[in-house]
Write an enzyme that holds these catalytic residues in place. Structure first.
Site, PDB file in Angstrom:
ATOM      1  N   GLU A 101       0.733  -1.173  -0.007  1.00  0.00           N
ATOM      2  CA  GLU A 101      -0.177  -0.443   0.044  1.00  0.00           C
ATOM      3  C   GLU A 101       1.021   0.925   0.358  1.00  0.00           C
ATOM      4  O   GLU A 101       0.506   1.881  -0.503  1.00  0.00           O
ATOM      5  CB  GLU A 101      -0.859   0.154   1.552  1.00  0.00           C
ATOM      6  CG  GLU A 101      -1.415  -1.209   1.260  1.00  0.00           C
ATOM      7  CD  GLU A 101      -2.781  -1.074   0.098  1.00  0.00           C
ATOM      8  OE1 GLU A 101      -3.500   0.023  -0.318  1.00  0.00           O
ATOM      9  OE2 GLU A 101      -3.302  -2.255  -0.983  1.00  0.00           O
ATOM     10  N   TRP A 143       2.014   1.515  -3.611  1.00  0.00           N
ATOM     11  CA  TRP A 143       1.059   2.269  -4.318  1.00  0.00           C
ATOM     12  C   TRP A 143       1.178   3.990  -3.987  1.00  0.00           C
ATOM     13  O   TRP A 143       0.521   4.953  -5.181  1.00  0.00           O
ATOM     14  CB  TRP A 143      -0.431   1.772  -4.045  1.00  0.00           C
ATOM     15  CG  TRP A 143      -0.739   0.961  -4.539  1.00  0.00           C
ATOM     16  CD1 TRP A 143      -1.214  -0.784  -4.221  1.00  0.00           C
ATOM     17  CD2 TRP A 143      -1.261   0.563  -6.011  1.00  0.00           C
ATOM     18  NE1 TRP A 143      -1.543  -1.420  -5.131  1.00  0.00           N
ATOM     19  CE2 TRP A 143      -1.767  -0.916  -6.380  1.00  0.00           C
ATOM     20  CE3 TRP A 143      -1.945   1.891  -7.074  1.00  0.00           C
ATOM     21  CZ2 TRP A 143      -2.063  -0.996  -7.511  1.00  0.00           C
ATOM     22  CZ3 TRP A 143      -2.078   1.687  -8.078  1.00  0.00           C
ATOM     23  CH2 TRP A 143      -2.579  -0.007  -8.409  1.00  0.00           C
ATOM     24  N   ASN A 189     -11.608   2.681   2.752  1.00  0.00           N
ATOM     25  CA  ASN A 189     -10.292   2.838   1.400  1.00  0.00           C
ATOM     26  C   ASN A 189     -11.796   0.801   0.556  1.00  0.00           C
ATOM     27  O   ASN A 189     -11.823   1.615  -0.857  1.00  0.00           O
ATOM     28  CB  ASN A 189      -8.973   2.075   1.212  1.00  0.00           C
ATOM     29  CG  ASN A 189      -8.267   1.415   0.239  1.00  0.00           C
ATOM     30  OD1 ASN A 189      -8.230   2.796  -0.613  1.00  0.00           O
ATOM     31  ND2 ASN A 189      -8.186   0.711  -0.843  1.00  0.00           N
ATOM     32  N   TRP A 219     -15.924  10.266 -13.531  1.00  0.00           N
ATOM     33  CA  TRP A 219     -15.182  10.605 -12.207  1.00  0.00           C
ATOM     34  C   TRP A 219     -14.938  11.990 -12.097  1.00  0.00           C
ATOM     35  O   TRP A 219     -14.735  11.520  -9.937  1.00  0.00           O
ATOM     36  CB  TRP A 219     -14.284   9.634 -12.238  1.00  0.00           C
ATOM     37  CG  TRP A 219     -13.045  10.404 -14.036  1.00  0.00           C
ATOM     38  CD1 TRP A 219     -13.255  10.036 -15.282  1.00  0.00           C
ATOM     39  CD2 TRP A 219     -12.352  11.180 -12.907  1.00  0.00           C
ATOM     40  NE1 TRP A 219     -12.190  10.950 -16.124  1.00  0.00           N
ATOM     41  CE2 TRP A 219     -11.031  11.472 -14.524  1.00  0.00           C
ATOM     42  CE3 TRP A 219     -11.538  11.669 -12.266  1.00  0.00           C
ATOM     43  CZ2 TRP A 219     -10.009  12.288 -14.684  1.00  0.00           C
ATOM     44  CZ3 TRP A 219      -9.862  12.403 -12.162  1.00  0.00           C
ATOM     45  CH2 TRP A 219      -9.749  12.631 -13.225  1.00  0.00           C
ATOM     46  N   TRP A 266     -10.002   7.137  -8.027  1.00  0.00           N
ATOM     47  CA  TRP A 266     -11.385   7.420  -8.634  1.00  0.00           C
ATOM     48  C   TRP A 266     -10.802   7.290 -10.365  1.00  0.00           C
ATOM     49  O   TRP A 266     -11.592   6.502 -10.744  1.00  0.00           O
ATOM     50  CB  TRP A 266     -11.411   9.005  -9.150  1.00  0.00           C
ATOM     51  CG  TRP A 266     -12.389   9.358  -7.557  1.00  0.00           C
ATOM     52  CD1 TRP A 266     -11.959   9.803  -6.245  1.00  0.00           C
ATOM     53  CD2 TRP A 266     -13.727   8.826  -7.592  1.00  0.00           C
ATOM     54  NE1 TRP A 266     -12.854   9.576  -5.809  1.00  0.00           N
ATOM     55  CE2 TRP A 266     -14.375   9.831  -6.506  1.00  0.00           C
ATOM     56  CE3 TRP A 266     -14.061   8.869  -8.271  1.00  0.00           C
ATOM     57  CZ2 TRP A 266     -15.459   9.322  -6.271  1.00  0.00           C
ATOM     58  CZ3 TRP A 266     -15.710   8.327  -8.518  1.00  0.00           C
ATOM     59  CH2 TRP A 266     -16.142   8.516  -6.991  1.00  0.00           C
TER      60      TRP A 266
END
Length: 505
Positions: free
Chosen positions: A301, A304, A367, A385, A408
């Site tokens: 994570e 990311w 999340n 979006w 998004w």
């Protein structure tokens, strides 16, 4: 093996005596790149923070005293940072320390302060958002015109800009190979903390008459921040981290369930730098090499996070455009009534509505739920979006342009390494899987408290007798579904299929 210490080969002129560290997204006084380099190179170092009115004035205004949890969080964290700098100086035996705080446009505030203090250099930790980059360029130009240097350092990410590239020397656009290269580049040096306290005796005393502004003086009133389980400042970050450490082993499995305490809740602290990313990654990496799957997933994570910062740096157009430019030709729906239902938590899909109430009431959203509600807006309602991204920007405590934009665009299938457009979250199945007993739904939708578990995920399917038994009036106590998911799914497939395979390959 001991990791090599951070060093700085750049040296100020022999006559240089002082520097200014301008803090922004790095509200801590430990393991701080710019502060370390300043203290190591200069005998007198000032620290400053600006409540930037170019940012604050753009926030929603609902009266004489505006309310924003993020401003209140920052204000509390700035107060603690001021105290922390004073303690750091006192522990080193120096009379200095403390934080200079200004309220106004950042550029003139910093340039004027640098002149008043007579510093030879302003040091900052690097930012990656297009507006912040432009701001820093303007500040640097204004300072250079006055003979004052400007330097920036990597601090809020582990690996930035061009540090992780493909073999062809290009930025990655797919996460998995990026993560592989990221992990190979993440050595002990990258995780080594900056030993700020080693040079803390160089912290300068505050100029006479300096005082910290109150929240009211900034034009903001208190929110419900202190009613939430969100401790502020450096100490708050450490409390949350210590709470998460014994839960880290279960992170891989527990992180997807919004009704469980499965995540770290550190995102807002990472956003404002009240905790060091190196401390978190070092902790995760240590447990990951010992075979802890939860730590390995948490480290992914953090990868990311770096990935999205890298994407924003190399592709700043994603702020307003699709990463895949062909998808900017998609025909989104205007649908004002559907947009209003989504933003007001009135879609008739309980997990979506509960997630939106969580956001509106607390400024936080789990999340997994961010993916669910983003998919629902773009794939079920067919709404652009960008509108959802802007709504999150207004309400999320941890709003971060890079991660929010990336998330998004992932959900909308317009971004890098995005969810394929034909994989569309079913909000009912997501609810059944990740909130099986409806505990999360009932927490934020008390009007559904008496609905049995079998129907909590989609009350619209209940028979009239079952509705009467639990005292629920659809369309009155809880809205009917604003769309039929199966039909909405077909409309989305049609919307994307209009673009030929050659255009989207």
């Amino acid at each position: 093996m001991t990791a090599p210490a951070h060093t700085d080969t750049q040296q100020p002129p022999a006559s240089a005596t002082s520097a200014l560290v301008w803090l922004r997204r790095d509200l801590r006084c430990g393991d701080h790149a710019a502060l370390y380099h300043a203290l190591r190179r200069y005998p007198r170092v000032y620290c400053a923070f600006v409540f930037d009115t170019d940012i604050l004035d753009a926030l929603p205004n609902h009266g004489n005293q505006r309310q924003d949890r993020r401003v209140e969080f920052i204000h509390a964290s700035v107060l603690e940072l001021h105290d922390g700098l004073q303690r750091l100086a006192a522990q080193s035996g120096a009379p200095g320390g403390g934080l200079i705080v200004r309220h106004g446009p950042a550029l003139p505030c910093i340039v004027q302060l640098a002149q008043e203090l007579g510093v030879q250099e302003v040091l900052v930790n690097r930012d990656y958002e297009p507006q912040a980059i432009a701001r820093d360029q303007h500040v640097a130009q204004a300072l250079h015109a006055l003979g004052i240097a400007f330097s920036d350092y990597k601090d809020q990410v582990l690996l930035d800009r061009d540090e992780v590239l493909t073999q062809q020397g290009r930025p990655y656009s797919v996460f998995t190979p990026y993560k592989r290269a990221w992990l190979q580049s993440l050595d002990d040096f990258q995780l080594t903390p900056y030993p700020v306290d080693r040079y803390a005796q160089h912290l300068a005393p505050l100029p006479a008459g300096e005082r910290l502004p109150t929240l009211s003086e900034l034009g903001f009133g208190p929110t419900n921040l202190h009613e939430l389980p969100l401790p502020t400042g450096m100490s708050g970050a450490q409390r949350l981290l210590q709470d998460f450490v014994p839960r880290m082993a279960a992170y891989q499995e527990a992180r997807d369930y919004p009704g469980r305490k499965g995540v770290s809740y550190l995102s807002v602290h990472l956003r404002f730098g009240t905790v060091s990313i190196r401390q978190l990654a070092r902790l995760a990496a240590k447990q990951a090499v010992q075979g802890c799957q939860g730590a390995q997933t948490w480290l992914s994570e953090l990868a990311w996070r770096d990935f999205y910062f890298m994407i924003l740096w190399h592709h700043p157009q994603v702020v307003t455009q699709s990463f895949k430019p062909e998808y900017d030709r998609l025909q989104w729906e205007e649908a004002p009534a559907l947009w209003q239902a989504w933003r007001e938590a009135r879609t008739g899909y309980p997990l979506v509505d509960a997630a939106m109430r969580q956001l509106l009431q607390t400024g936080y959203m789990h999340n997994r739920l961010r993916m669910v509600v983003a998919s629902f807006l773009t794939k079920d309602l067919g709404i652009d979006w960008r509108r959802g991204e802007r709504f999150f920007a207004q309400h999320l405590n941890d709003y971060d342009l890079a991660a929010n934009n990336g998330g998004w665009q992932w959900a909308a299938s317009t971004g890098c390494d995005a969810q394929p457009y034909f994989r569309i979250f079913n909000p009912i199945m997501q609810s059944q899987r990740f909130d099986p007993d409806g505990g999360f739904i009932r927490r934020y939708l008390p009007e559904l408290a008496r609905v049995p578990d079998a129907h909590i995920h989609f009350p619209a399917a209940m028979k009239p007798a079952a509705l009467a038994a639990c005292g629920l009036r659809l369309g009155v106590d809880y809205p009917l579904p604003v769309v039929d998911h199966a039909r909405a799914r077909q409309r989305t497939l049609m919307r994307f299929s209009i673009l030929s395979e050659s255009e989207i390959s």
